[in-house]
Design a protein around this motif. Structure first.
Motif, PDB file in Angstrom:
ATOM      1  N   CYS A  38      -9.765  -1.824  18.211  1.00 11.89           N
ATOM      2  CA  CYS A  38     -11.127  -2.264  18.489  1.00 11.89           C
ATOM      3  C   CYS A  38     -11.240  -2.935  19.475  1.00 11.89           C
ATOM      4  N   ASP A  39     -13.046  -3.375  19.766  1.00 18.27           N
ATOM      5  CA  ASP A  39     -12.744  -4.388  21.250  1.00 18.27           C
ATOM      6  C   ASP A  39     -13.946  -4.850  20.674  1.00 18.27           C
ATOM      7  N   VAL A  40     -13.511  -6.730  19.569  1.00 14.75           N
ATOM      8  CA  VAL A  40     -14.629  -7.078  18.860  1.00 14.75           C
ATOM      9  C   VAL A  40     -14.532  -8.472  19.402  1.00 14.75           C
ATOM     10  N   GLY A  41     -12.946  -8.861  19.513  1.00 13.88           N
ATOM     11  CA  GLY A  41     -13.605 -10.414  19.470  1.00 13.88           C
ATOM     12  C   GLY A  41     -13.443 -11.156  18.626  1.00 13.88           C
ATOM     13  N   CYS A  42     -13.545 -10.564  16.793  1.00 16.35           N
ATOM     14  CA  CYS A  42     -13.463 -11.059  16.230  1.00 16.35           C
ATOM     15  C   CYS A  42     -13.050 -10.697  14.912  1.00 16.35           C
ATOM     16  N   VAL A  43     -12.520 -11.756  14.300  1.00 12.97           N
ATOM     17  CA  VAL A  43     -11.436 -11.476  13.642  1.00 12.97           C
ATOM     18  C   VAL A  43     -12.036 -10.902  11.702  1.00 12.97           C
ATOM     19  N   GLY A  44     -12.784 -11.354  12.212  1.00 15.40           N
ATOM     20  CA  GLY A  44     -13.841 -10.970  10.373  1.00 15.40           C
ATOM     21  C   GLY A  44     -13.853  -9.333  10.954  1.00 15.40           C
ATOM     22  N   ALA A  45     -14.406  -9.109  12.156  1.00 14.61           N
ATOM     23  CA  ALA A  45     -14.798  -7.345  11.999  1.00 14.61           C
ATOM     24  C   ALA A  45     -13.697  -6.661  12.295  1.00 14.61           C
ATOM     25  N   ALA A  46     -12.304  -7.617  13.151  1.00  7.32           N
ATOM     26  CA  ALA A  46     -11.410  -7.099  12.917  1.00  7.32           C
ATOM     27  C   ALA A  46     -10.332  -6.704  11.744  1.00  7.32           C
ATOM     28  N   ARG A  47     -10.742  -6.956  11.368  1.00  2.47           N
ATOM     29  CA  ARG A  47     -10.264  -7.213   9.206  1.00  2.47           C
ATOM     30  C   ARG A  47     -11.072  -6.169   9.492  1.00  2.47           C
ATOM     31  N   ARG A  70       8.776  -1.285  -0.426  1.00  2.00           N
ATOM     32  CA  ARG A  70       9.606  -0.305  -1.075  1.00  2.00           C
ATOM     33  C   ARG A  70      10.635  -1.240  -1.841  1.00  2.00           C
ATOM     34  N   HIS A  71       9.582  -2.657  -1.849  1.00  2.00           N
ATOM     35  CA  HIS A  71       9.581  -3.153  -3.316  1.00  2.00           C
ATOM     36  C   HIS A  71       8.854  -2.468  -5.001  1.00  2.00           C
ATOM     37  N   LEU A  72       7.207  -2.352  -4.137  1.00  2.00           N
ATOM     38  CA  LEU A  72       6.773  -1.611  -5.203  1.00  2.00           C
ATOM     39  C   LEU A  72       6.415  -0.176  -5.261  1.00  2.00           C
ATOM     40  N   ALA A  73       7.411   0.616  -4.590  1.00  2.00           N
ATOM     41  CA  ALA A  73       7.695   1.795  -5.417  1.00  2.00           C
ATOM     42  C   ALA A  73       8.978   1.966  -5.718  1.00  2.00           C
ATOM     43  N   GLY A  74       9.746   0.891  -6.221  1.00  2.00           N
ATOM     44  CA  GLY A  74      10.720   1.000  -7.028  1.00  2.00           C
ATOM     45  C   GLY A  74      10.137   1.003  -7.997  1.00  2.00           C
ATOM     46  N   GLY A  75       8.977   0.152  -8.526  1.00  6.98           N
ATOM     47  CA  GLY A  75       8.316   0.101 -10.184  1.00  6.98           C
ATOM     48  C   GLY A  75       6.962   0.497 -10.336  1.00  6.98           C
ATOM     49  N   ARG A  76       6.275   0.838  -9.056  1.00  7.31           N
ATOM     50  CA  ARG A  76       5.185   1.756  -9.088  1.00  7.31           C
ATOM     51  C   ARG A  76       5.562   3.326  -7.780  1.00  7.31           C
ATOM     52  N   PRO A  77       6.508   4.378  -7.961  1.00  5.80           N
ATOM     53  CA  PRO A  77       6.656   4.906  -7.246  1.00  5.80           C
ATOM     54  C   PRO A  77       5.378   6.458  -6.868  1.00  5.80           C
ATOM     55  N   ARG A  78       4.309   5.646  -7.270  1.00 11.38           N
ATOM     56  CA  ARG A  78       3.573   7.334  -7.763  1.00 11.38           C
ATOM     57  C   ARG A  78       2.074   6.648  -6.149  1.00 11.38           C
ATOM     58  N   VAL A  79       2.563   5.264  -6.258  1.00  7.79           N
ATOM     59  CA  VAL A  79       1.134   4.535  -5.502  1.00  7.79           C
ATOM     60  C   VAL A  79       1.853   4.964  -4.324  1.00  7.79           C
ATOM     61  N   ARG A  80       0.470   5.471  -3.224  1.00  3.94           N
ATOM     62  CA  ARG A  80       0.458   5.104  -2.042  1.00  3.94           C
ATOM     63  C   ARG A  80      -0.129   4.259  -1.193  1.00  3.94           C
ATOM     64  N   VAL A  81       0.748   3.283   0.015  1.00  2.00           N
ATOM     65  CA  VAL A  81      -0.046   2.919   0.535  1.00  2.00           C
ATOM     66  C   VAL A  81       0.071   2.927   1.667  1.00  2.00           C
ATOM     67  N   GLU A  82      -1.408   2.689   2.305  1.00  2.00           N
ATOM     68  CA  GLU A  82      -1.560   2.862   4.240  1.00  2.00           C
ATOM     69  C   GLU A  82      -1.345   1.923   4.396  1.00  2.00           C
ATOM     70  N   VAL A  83      -1.197   1.429   5.243  1.00  4.03           N
ATOM     71  CA  VAL A  83      -0.387   0.138   6.033  1.00  4.03           C
ATOM     72  C   VAL A  83      -1.343   0.153   7.868  1.00  4.03           C
ATOM     73  N   VAL A  84      -2.798  -0.052   7.848  1.00  4.24           N
ATOM     74  CA  VAL A  84      -3.601  -0.167   8.987  1.00  4.24           C
ATOM     75  C   VAL A  84      -3.112  -1.859   9.686  1.00  4.24           C
ATOM     76  N   VAL A  85      -3.129  -1.508  11.306  1.00  6.26           N
ATOM     77  CA  VAL A  85      -2.898  -3.139  12.264  1.00  6.26           C
ATOM     78  C   VAL A  85      -4.027  -2.580  13.001  1.00  6.26           C
ATOM     79  N   ALA A  86      -5.354  -3.490  12.658  1.00  3.74           N
ATOM     80  CA  ALA A  86      -6.594  -3.457  13.552  1.00  3.74           C
ATOM     81  C   ALA A  86      -6.592  -4.069  15.061  1.00  3.74           C
ATOM     82  N   LEU A  87      -6.428  -3.717  16.476  1.00  4.24           N
ATOM     83  CA  LEU A  87      -5.368  -3.865  17.454  1.00  4.24           C
ATOM     84  C   LEU A  87      -7.026  -4.260  18.351  1.00  4.24           C
ATOM     85  N   ASP A  88      -7.083  -5.476  18.086  1.00  3.41           N
ATOM     86  CA  ASP A  88      -8.254  -5.977  18.751  1.00  3.41           C
ATOM     87  C   ASP A  88      -8.309  -6.712  20.127  1.00  3.41           C
TER      88      ASP A  88
END
Length: 233
Positions: A70-79, A32-50
């Motif tokens: 995902c089924d990796v059990g590894c933070v690097g791969a999940a990120r 929301r804060h970003l949208a106040g100054g850069r309303p044309r920037v589109r944000v995608e939030v993605v959570v990896a459920l590992d």
């Protein structure tokens, strides 16, 4: 420097139902804060459920953000899974890597309201990598918090790397192959690879993230293990 048009916020999570809600609420405030100054920037939030066996996915769904299992059990791969899913959504919307920024945090972190705004301001000043700071937050006893701060000077040009507070232009991320599938220090490896390519970068304390103060984490040898090993007497 090409202006940023899309942002991917990538969050790996493994059995984090107790804390991921606070993380996503803070990310939503930052969007929301970003949208106040850069309303044309589109944000995608993605959570990896590992390998989540609890209700993390339900909490994520209630916050209305995308999730990839995902089924990796590894933070690097999940990120990397979270980033990849976010970039796929950007491409589907007609975005390009050169105009996309990737912001990384953790499910037990709380980002400040100006987190994305600050990272993009630095990106648009010419840097391709932002290495931010973290500090232990709720759940960390005062003695352990004091011991942590005694060992960390949080300032500009600091020498720390935390996956809970990183930002990188997507073309730089792709150039070095993204987050490696490492159980630890995938963040350190990414930063080292970007620096080795000569990409402009900055280490800053201007967008500090608060992390969980727990001493039992999801990866042996990670931030929680470090906190647990600090002397408190």
């Amino acid at each position: 420097m090409t202006a940023v048009r899309h942002v991917v916020v990538a969050v790996p999570a493994r059995d984090e139902e107790a804390v991921v809600g606070a993380c996503l609420a803070s990310v939503r405030r930052a969007v929301r804060h970003l949208a106040g100054g850069r309303p044309r920037v589109r944000v995608e939030v993605v959570v990896a459920l590992d390998r989540c066996r609890d209700a993390t996915g339900d909490v994520v769904a209630r916050h209305g953000v995308a999730a990839v299992r995902c089924d990796v059990g590894c933070v690097g791969a999940a990120r990397a899974s979270a980033v990849g899913a976010g970039l796929a959504r950007v491409r589907a919307a007609g975005g390009a890597e050169a105009t996309t920024w990737v912001a990384s945090t953790d499910a037990d972190g709380v980002v400040p309201p100006d987190w994305l705004h600050g990272q993009l301001a630095l990106a648009e000043s010419g840097v391709d990598l932002v290495v931010g700071t973290v500090e232990p937050g709720d759940g960390c006893d005062p003695a352990r918090t004091a011991a942590w701060h005694a060992r960390h000077v949080l300032a500009e040009h600091h020498g720390y790397v935390h996956g809970a507070n990183l930002g990188i232009r997507a073309d730089a991320y792709a150039e070095v192959g993204g987050f490696a599938p490492l159980p630890l220090h995938e963040d350190v490896a990414l930063v080292a690879a970007v620096r080795a390519r000569g990409r402009p970068w900055v280490a800053t304390d201007t967008v500090r993230v608060r992390t969980s103060g727990r001493t039992v984490g999801r990866a042996d040898g990670g931030f929680a293990s470090y906190l647990a090993g600090l002397p408190t007497a």
